[in-house]
Design a protein around this motif. Structure first.
Motif, PDB file in Angstrom:
ATOM      1  N   ILE A 144      -5.647  -5.992  12.964  1.00 56.15           N
ATOM      2  CA  ILE A 144      -5.033  -7.308  13.157  1.00 56.15           C
ATOM      3  C   ILE A 144      -4.127  -7.284  14.378  1.00 56.15           C
ATOM      4  O   ILE A 144      -4.153  -8.202  15.209  1.00 56.15           O
ATOM      5  CB  ILE A 144      -4.237  -7.733  11.903  1.00 56.15           C
ATOM      6  N   VAL A 145      -3.332  -6.226  14.495  1.00 58.09           N
ATOM      7  CA  VAL A 145      -2.429  -6.095  15.649  1.00 58.09           C
ATOM      8  C   VAL A 145      -3.244  -6.026  16.936  1.00 58.09           C
ATOM      9  O   VAL A 145      -2.878  -6.637  17.948  1.00 58.09           O
ATOM     10  CB  VAL A 145      -1.507  -4.866  15.498  1.00 58.09           C
ATOM     11  N   PHE A 146      -4.358  -5.321  16.908  1.00 57.19           N
ATOM     12  CA  PHE A 146      -5.269  -5.261  18.054  1.00 57.19           C
ATOM     13  C   PHE A 146      -5.690  -6.667  18.477  1.00 57.19           C
ATOM     14  O   PHE A 146      -5.630  -7.016  19.655  1.00 57.19           O
ATOM     15  CB  PHE A 146      -6.499  -4.412  17.700  1.00 57.19           C
ATOM     16  N   CYS A 147      -6.129  -7.461  17.505  1.00 55.44           N
ATOM     17  CA  CYS A 147      -6.579  -8.829  17.820  1.00 55.44           C
ATOM     18  C   CYS A 147      -5.454  -9.665  18.423  1.00 55.44           C
ATOM     19  O   CYS A 147      -5.674 -10.410  19.385  1.00 55.44           O
ATOM     20  CB  CYS A 147      -7.117  -9.511  16.565  1.00 55.44           C
ATOM     21  N   VAL A 148      -4.266  -9.539  17.877  1.00 55.13           N
ATOM     22  CA  VAL A 148      -3.130 -10.309  18.390  1.00 55.13           C
ATOM     23  C   VAL A 148      -2.776  -9.876  19.809  1.00 55.13           C
ATOM     24  O   VAL A 148      -2.631 -10.720  20.711  1.00 55.13           O
ATOM     25  CB  VAL A 148      -1.905 -10.179  17.454  1.00 55.13           C
ATOM     26  N   LEU A 149      -2.645  -8.568  20.031  1.00 53.79           N
ATOM     27  CA  LEU A 149      -2.278  -8.077  21.363  1.00 53.79           C
ATOM     28  C   LEU A 149      -3.347  -8.389  22.400  1.00 53.79           C
ATOM     29  O   LEU A 149      -3.030  -8.785  23.530  1.00 53.79           O
ATOM     30  CB  LEU A 149      -1.989  -6.576  21.327  1.00 53.79           C
ATOM     31  N   MET A 150      -4.607  -8.242  22.037  1.00 54.72           N
ATOM     32  CA  MET A 150      -5.687  -8.581  22.966  1.00 54.72           C
ATOM     33  C   MET A 150      -5.738 -10.090  23.199  1.00 54.72           C
ATOM     34  O   MET A 150      -5.979 -10.542  24.320  1.00 54.72           O
ATOM     35  CB  MET A 150      -7.034  -8.093  22.434  1.00 54.72           C
ATOM     36  N   GLY A 151      -5.506 -10.863  22.145  1.00 51.03           N
ATOM     37  CA  GLY A 151      -5.532 -12.319  22.268  1.00 51.03           C
ATOM     38  C   GLY A 151      -4.441 -12.844  23.187  1.00 51.03           C
ATOM     39  O   GLY A 151      -4.707 -13.674  24.066  1.00 51.03           O
ATOM     40  N   ILE A 152      -3.225 -12.346  23.002  1.00 48.51           N
ATOM     41  CA  ILE A 152      -2.150 -12.838  23.870  1.00 48.51           C
ATOM     42  C   ILE A 152      -2.327 -12.320  25.296  1.00 48.51           C
ATOM     43  O   ILE A 152      -2.007 -13.019  26.252  1.00 48.51           O
ATOM     44  CB  ILE A 152      -0.736 -12.539  23.314  1.00 48.51           C
ATOM     45  N   GLN A 153      -2.888 -11.110  25.449  1.00 50.26           N
ATOM     46  CA  GLN A 153      -3.150 -10.625  26.805  1.00 50.26           C
ATOM     47  C   GLN A 153      -4.271 -11.431  27.453  1.00 50.26           C
ATOM     48  O   GLN A 153      -4.244 -11.696  28.646  1.00 50.26           O
ATOM     49  CB  GLN A 153      -3.488  -9.133  26.811  1.00 50.26           C
ATOM     50  N   GLY A 154      -5.241 -11.846  26.656  1.00 52.11           N
ATOM     51  CA  GLY A 154      -6.286 -12.736  27.167  1.00 52.11           C
ATOM     52  C   GLY A 154      -5.699 -14.071  27.601  1.00 52.11           C
ATOM     53  O   GLY A 154      -6.090 -14.620  28.639  1.00 52.11           O
ATOM     54  N   LEU A 155      -4.750 -14.606  26.827  1.00 53.96           N
ATOM     55  CA  LEU A 155      -4.059 -15.840  27.212  1.00 53.96           C
ATOM     56  C   LEU A 155      -3.342 -15.649  28.541  1.00 53.96           C
ATOM     57  O   LEU A 155      -3.430 -16.493  29.441  1.00 53.96           O
ATOM     58  CB  LEU A 155      -3.076 -16.256  26.119  1.00 53.96           C
ATOM     59  N   SER A 156      -2.644 -14.535  28.676  1.00 52.31           N
ATOM     60  CA  SER A 156      -1.957 -14.225  29.934  1.00 52.31           C
ATOM     61  C   SER A 156      -2.954 -14.128  31.086  1.00 52.31           C
ATOM     62  O   SER A 156      -2.713 -14.653  32.184  1.00 52.31           O
ATOM     63  CB  SER A 156      -1.188 -12.906  29.803  1.00 52.31           C
ATOM     64  N   MET A 157      -4.072 -13.479  30.831  1.00 51.24           N
ATOM     65  CA  MET A 157      -5.101 -13.327  31.857  1.00 51.24           C
ATOM     66  C   MET A 157      -5.646 -14.692  32.275  1.00 51.24           C
ATOM     67  O   MET A 157      -5.873 -14.942  33.463  1.00 51.24           O
ATOM     68  CB  MET A 157      -6.222 -12.447  31.308  1.00 51.24           C
ATOM     69  N   ALA A 158      -5.847 -15.595  31.306  1.00 49.15           N
ATOM     70  CA  ALA A 158      -6.331 -16.940  31.610  1.00 49.15           C
ATOM     71  C   ALA A 158      -5.302 -17.710  32.436  1.00 49.15           C
ATOM     72  O   ALA A 158      -5.658 -18.407  33.400  1.00 49.15           O
ATOM     73  CB  ALA A 158      -6.658 -17.688  30.315  1.00 49.15           C
ATOM     74  N   ILE A 159      -4.037 -17.582  32.095  1.00 51.23           N
ATOM     75  CA  ILE A 159      -2.974 -18.265  32.850  1.00 51.23           C
ATOM     76  C   ILE A 159      -2.923 -17.743  34.280  1.00 51.23           C
ATOM     77  O   ILE A 159      -2.866 -18.522  35.237  1.00 51.23           O
ATOM     78  CB  ILE A 159      -1.600 -18.092  32.147  1.00 51.23           C
ATOM     79  N   HIS A 160      -2.930 -16.424  34.433  1.00 52.44           N
ATOM     80  CA  HIS A 160      -2.910 -15.838  35.780  1.00 52.44           C
ATOM     81  C   HIS A 160      -4.155 -16.254  36.570  1.00 52.44           C
ATOM     82  O   HIS A 160      -4.062 -16.541  37.765  1.00 52.44           O
ATOM     83  CB  HIS A 160      -2.828 -14.314  35.710  1.00 52.44           C
ATOM     84  N   SER A 161      -5.297 -16.288  35.895  1.00 51.18           N
ATOM     85  CA  SER A 161      -6.531 -16.693  36.575  1.00 51.18           C
ATOM     86  C   SER A 161      -6.443 -18.130  37.072  1.00 51.18           C
ATOM     87  O   SER A 161      -6.844 -18.425  38.205  1.00 51.18           O
ATOM     88  CB  SER A 161      -7.728 -16.530  35.644  1.00 51.18           C
ATOM     89  N   LEU A 162      -5.918 -19.016  36.241  1.00 47.60           N
ATOM     90  CA  LEU A 162      -5.742 -20.409  36.675  1.00 47.60           C
ATOM     91  C   LEU A 162      -4.778 -20.503  37.855  1.00 47.60           C
ATOM     92  O   LEU A 162      -5.004 -21.291  38.787  1.00 47.60           O
ATOM     93  CB  LEU A 162      -5.248 -21.274  35.518  1.00 47.60           C
ATOM     94  N   ALA A 163      -3.720 -19.704  37.817  1.00 46.70           N
ATOM     95  CA  ALA A 163      -2.763 -19.709  38.928  1.00 46.70           C
ATOM     96  C   ALA A 163      -3.416 -19.211  40.217  1.00 46.70           C
ATOM     97  O   ALA A 163      -3.138 -19.729  41.302  1.00 46.70           O
ATOM     98  CB  ALA A 163      -1.544 -18.859  38.578  1.00 46.70           C
ATOM     99  N   ILE A 164      -4.287 -18.247  40.104  1.00 49.22           N
ATOM    100  CA  ILE A 164      -5.006 -17.739  41.280  1.00 49.22           C
ATOM    101  C   ILE A 164      -5.989 -18.796  41.782  1.00 49.22           C
ATOM    102  O   ILE A 164      -6.088 -19.045  42.985  1.00 49.22           O
ATOM    103  CB  ILE A 164      -5.726 -16.406  40.954  1.00 49.22           C
ATOM    104  N   ILE A 165      -6.683 -19.451  40.862  1.00 45.30           N
ATOM    105  CA  ILE A 165      -7.631 -20.499  41.246  1.00 45.30           C
ATOM    106  C   ILE A 165      -6.911 -21.628  41.978  1.00 45.30           C
ATOM    107  O   ILE A 165      -7.407 -22.156  42.978  1.00 45.30           O
ATOM    108  CB  ILE A 165      -8.386 -21.033  40.000  1.00 45.30           C
ATOM    109  N   LYS A 166      -5.715 -21.980  41.519  1.00 44.91           N
ATOM    110  CA  LYS A 166      -4.936 -23.055  42.149  1.00 44.91           C
ATOM    111  C   LYS A 166      -4.209 -22.590  43.406  1.00 44.91           C
ATOM    112  O   LYS A 166      -3.598 -23.395  44.097  1.00 44.91           O
ATOM    113  CB  LYS A 166      -3.923 -23.620  41.151  1.00 44.91           C
TER     114      LYS A 166
END
Length: 180
Positions: A144-166
């Motif tokens: 469960i902790v794995f899913c949470v940590l990977m999920g929030i890191q994926g969210l961070s990755m998506a945010i950074h990716s959008l910032a790079i795209i913009k």
């Protein structure tokens, strides 16, 4: 976007700290394994508890360190086009990879893991060995902790990716997604 970037940086910092902390488990695993071998072959003493502790440390190291690995781009990637692509195209691939691959896989893992972990907690599952570690339910909780940590890191990755795209942010050569 600034608020989202600060959230992403907080997530990055959290996974970075967790990754640095659980990395010590690798050293402890080696030391415990050395002691197990020494006790077994020099003194003729076996310890199931110590042997199981190596399995626990190994599991925690990989499950809790996965978000750190994602942060630093250490997961396996089929790099046919990605490496030669521009920073913006890499960010697009990263964004859609998180949305269409990472999040669905984590959701499936969580759906199947929750009842599995809950049933382990209900009975406070312990080792099948008499002198083993009486906390299998804690080891299983790392899923469960794995899913949470990977999920929030994926969210961070998506945010950074959008910032790079913009064009708000740029990825450094040695760092993971979104590093400035």
């Amino acid at each position: 976007m600034a608020g989202f970037l600060s959230l992403a940086k907080a997530i990055d910092s959290l996974n970075n700290k967790i990754g640095h902390s659980v990395a010590w488990l690798a050293l402890f695993m080696v030391l415990v394994q050395f002691v197990v071998v020494l006790l077994r072959y020099v003194f003729g003493i076996g310890s199931i508890f110590m042997q199981e502790s190596i399995i626990y440390m190994h599991g925690f190291l990989f499950m809790l360190g996965a978000g750190y690995t994602l942060l630093h781009g250490g997961h396996v990637r089929v790099d046919i086009f990605y490496g030669a692509a521009s920073e913006r195209k890499q960010a697009i691939v990263d964004f859609f990879g998180v949305i269409f691959l990472l999040f669905p896989v984590l959701t499936l893992i969580m759906i199947y893991a929750l009842p599995y972990v809950a049933s382990s907690w209900e009975i406070l599952e312990s080792s099948k060995e008499t002198s083993g570690i009486p906390a299998v339910y804690i080891l299983k909780s790392s899923i469960i902790v794995f899913c949470v940590l990977m999920g929030i890191q994926g969210l961070s990755m998506a945010i950074h990716s959008l910032a790079i795209i913009k064009g708000i942010e740029h990825k450094a050569a040695d760092d993971g997604p979104g590093a400035i």
